[in-house]
Write an enzyme that holds these catalytic residues in place. Sequence first.
Site: not given
Length: 72
Positions: A2-3
């Site tokens: 996840p970013e």
Amino acid sequence: MPEIHVYLGALFDNEQKKSMMREVSNAVIRTLDVKIENVIVQIVEASLDDKMKGGESSGSGRRGSGNDARAL
């Protein structure tokens, strides 16, 4: 991996930004069941002079007008 990108007006000090990034990271870890080393949080920061809301500049002219620039 996840970013998360967080867009902020340049109003906050480094401690506030670090605290926010920790909280965002913890929320991602908790809700997506991922490891901390896989979470990236990036702040995209802009001067309030480079922002406009409702057709009005968010720059220094609004700071003293009673409007809270953090409401952007």
